[in-house]
Design a protein around this motif. Sequence first.
Motif, mmCIF file in Angstrom:
data_model
loop_
_atom_site.group_PDB
_atom_site.id
_atom_site.type_symbol
_atom_site.label_atom_id
_atom_site.label_comp_id
_atom_site.label_asym_id
_atom_site.label_seq_id
_atom_site.Cartn_x
_atom_site.Cartn_y
_atom_site.Cartn_z
ATOM 1 N N PRO A 122 -46.693 7.975 -10.830
ATOM 2 C CA PRO A 122 -46.663 7.988 -9.359
ATOM 3 C C PRO A 122 -45.992 6.750 -8.768
ATOM 4 O O PRO A 122 -45.442 6.811 -7.664
ATOM 5 C CB PRO A 122 -48.150 8.038 -8.969
ATOM 6 N N VAL A 123 -46.020 5.635 -9.497
ATOM 7 C CA VAL A 123 -45.367 4.412 -9.016
ATOM 8 C C VAL A 123 -43.849 4.581 -9.090
ATOM 9 O O VAL A 123 -43.113 4.169 -8.185
ATOM 10 C CB VAL A 123 -45.825 3.182 -9.835
ATOM 11 N N VAL A 124 -43.370 5.189 -10.175
ATOM 12 C CA VAL A 124 -41.937 5.514 -10.276
ATOM 13 C C VAL A 124 -41.547 6.471 -9.148
ATOM 14 O O VAL A 124 -40.492 6.325 -8.513
ATOM 15 C CB VAL A 124 -41.613 6.139 -11.651
ATOM 16 N N ASP A 159 -59.092 7.355 -19.545
ATOM 17 C CA ASP A 159 -59.041 8.821 -19.543
ATOM 18 C C ASP A 159 -57.620 9.339 -19.730
ATOM 19 O O ASP A 159 -57.420 10.446 -20.240
ATOM 20 C CB ASP A 159 -59.615 9.370 -18.235
ATOM 21 N N VAL A 160 -56.637 8.563 -19.271
ATOM 22 C CA VAL A 160 -55.225 8.947 -19.387
ATOM 23 C C VAL A 160 -54.435 7.765 -19.931
ATOM 24 O O VAL A 160 -54.889 6.617 -19.877
ATOM 25 C CB VAL A 160 -54.640 9.369 -18.017
ATOM 26 N N SER A 161 -53.253 8.052 -20.454
ATOM 27 C CA SER A 161 -52.408 6.972 -20.971
ATOM 28 C C SER A 161 -51.823 6.169 -19.813
ATOM 29 O O SER A 161 -51.680 6.671 -18.696
ATOM 30 C CB SER A 161 -51.287 7.538 -21.840
ATOM 31 N N ARG A 162 -51.488 4.940 -20.099
ATOM 32 C CA ARG A 162 -51.002 4.044 -19.040
ATOM 33 C C ARG A 162 -49.670 4.514 -18.474
ATOM 34 O O ARG A 162 -49.385 4.311 -17.296
ATOM 35 C CB ARG A 162 -50.880 2.620 -19.577
ATOM 36 N N TRP A 163 -48.833 5.147 -19.286
ATOM 37 C CA TRP A 163 -47.534 5.571 -18.758
ATOM 38 C C TRP A 163 -47.706 6.695 -17.739
ATOM 39 O O TRP A 163 -46.895 6.822 -16.822
ATOM 40 C CB TRP A 163 -46.579 5.958 -19.881
ATOM 41 N N ILE A 187 -54.915 -2.859 -9.457
ATOM 42 C CA ILE A 187 -56.341 -2.568 -9.668
ATOM 43 C C ILE A 187 -56.527 -1.120 -10.111
ATOM 44 O O ILE A 187 -57.318 -0.821 -11.018
ATOM 45 C CB ILE A 187 -57.141 -2.851 -8.385
ATOM 46 N N MET A 188 -55.774 -0.207 -9.506
ATOM 47 C CA MET A 188 -55.886 1.202 -9.888
ATOM 48 C C MET A 188 -55.365 1.452 -11.304
ATOM 49 O O MET A 188 -55.773 2.413 -11.963
ATOM 50 C CB MET A 188 -55.129 2.065 -8.882
ATOM 51 N N GLN A 189 -54.461 0.590 -11.769
ATOM 52 C CA GLN A 189 -53.949 0.711 -13.130
ATOM 53 C C GLN A 189 -54.963 0.199 -14.163
ATOM 54 O O GLN A 189 -54.841 0.481 -15.355
ATOM 55 C CB GLN A 189 -52.637 -0.080 -13.279
ATOM 56 N N ARG A 190 -55.948 -0.584 -13.724
ATOM 57 C CA ARG A 190 -57.013 -1.117 -14.585
ATOM 58 C C ARG A 190 -56.456 -1.796 -15.853
ATOM 59 O O ARG A 190 -56.726 -1.363 -16.984
ATOM 60 C CB ARG A 190 -57.981 -0.010 -14.984
ATOM 61 N N PRO A 191 -55.653 -2.852 -15.682
ATOM 62 C CA PRO A 191 -55.038 -3.497 -16.857
ATOM 63 C C PRO A 191 -56.063 -4.153 -17.782
ATOM 64 O O PRO A 191 -55.750 -4.429 -18.946
ATOM 65 C CB PRO A 191 -54.113 -4.551 -16.217
ATOM 66 N N TRP A 192 -57.275 -4.425 -17.269
ATOM 67 C CA TRP A 192 -58.302 -5.068 -18.077
ATOM 68 C C TRP A 192 -58.986 -4.079 -19.040
ATOM 69 O O TRP A 192 -59.681 -4.482 -19.963
ATOM 70 C CB TRP A 192 -59.359 -5.701 -17.173
#
Length: 326
Positions: free
Chosen positions: A162-164, A153-157, A141-146
């Motif tokens: 923080p997950v890595v 505001d920022v790129s997905r990578w 949900i925090m990644q907002r894939p939709w």
Amino acid sequence: MSETRQNVAGLAIAVVLVGVFCISINDLLIKQLSGGYPLHQIVFARSSIGILFSLLIVQYEGGWSILRTPNPWLHTVRGVLIVIANMTFFLALAVLPLADATALFFAAPLFITLLSIPVLGEKVGPLRLGVVAVGFAGVIIMQRPWADAGTMDVSRWVLLLPVVAALTYALNQLLTRKLGVSSKASAMAVYIQATFILVSVAFYLLAGDGRYAQEAENPSLVFLLRAWVWPADADLWVLVGLGFNSAIIGYCLSQAYRLADAATVAPFEYVGLPLAVFWGFVVFGDLPVIEVWIGIALILASGLFVFLRERQKARVVARTKIKARY
């Protein structure tokens, strides 16, 4: 639980709370410095000062002899893992609000639960796996894939950094459980600080002149590849404080997980979440958006449930052993 064990558990909790508070200060200061210095320079300065304080603690805990270890390669792997965890998290801090980066990083306890199956041979029932799935739903949900990538505001990578960090930190904690049996907390802190210094020097030799920074557009990459500069007078004291803070963090976390089991200690690491929200609002004026609040709630609830179940399980096992004696 005997009075002695209660005292030891209480000490472990106190130590980890000190460590978590210092982590929140560490993250705050690094985010403030990320606009003017490269990450590897900050890490080098922090670790060079931190290792001096760690070596002083080594003298207090038994002298140079405790630095000898029968598991040098495992300590090396542990050091590399914590370097990756720290640097990926700090790169995210250059772009993300403190609360967002910290909340995503708290997927680490969920990874610890899953990785304990192949690494430690632990059994995880369907209930705990379901709760872990809920926590990872919070991460998604925090990644907002939709959302359209163009509206983010920022790129997905960057959101994945923080997950890595959480994954590598989880692996590091599993190794800490194994190595803590034969190594002092101060010695383990020295090994980590030394690894940070070596990696920072390698980055300086490869990119310390900023040769690659001009081609970078993402703020996280600029933070990583920026040229080294001599710190301003005020920032010198900040770097010294970071070094002292780093020594406290390395010692406190290693000591806490040596003194007590993870089920007792780990839930108290979640104090870092409200601290991140607090510092982010007070210093940077940031408050999490609704998706981040939902993610925080799911991660917090699932993580605490997993560790409380672990603690209950440990108590049952302890009681069974006591009964078996009599």
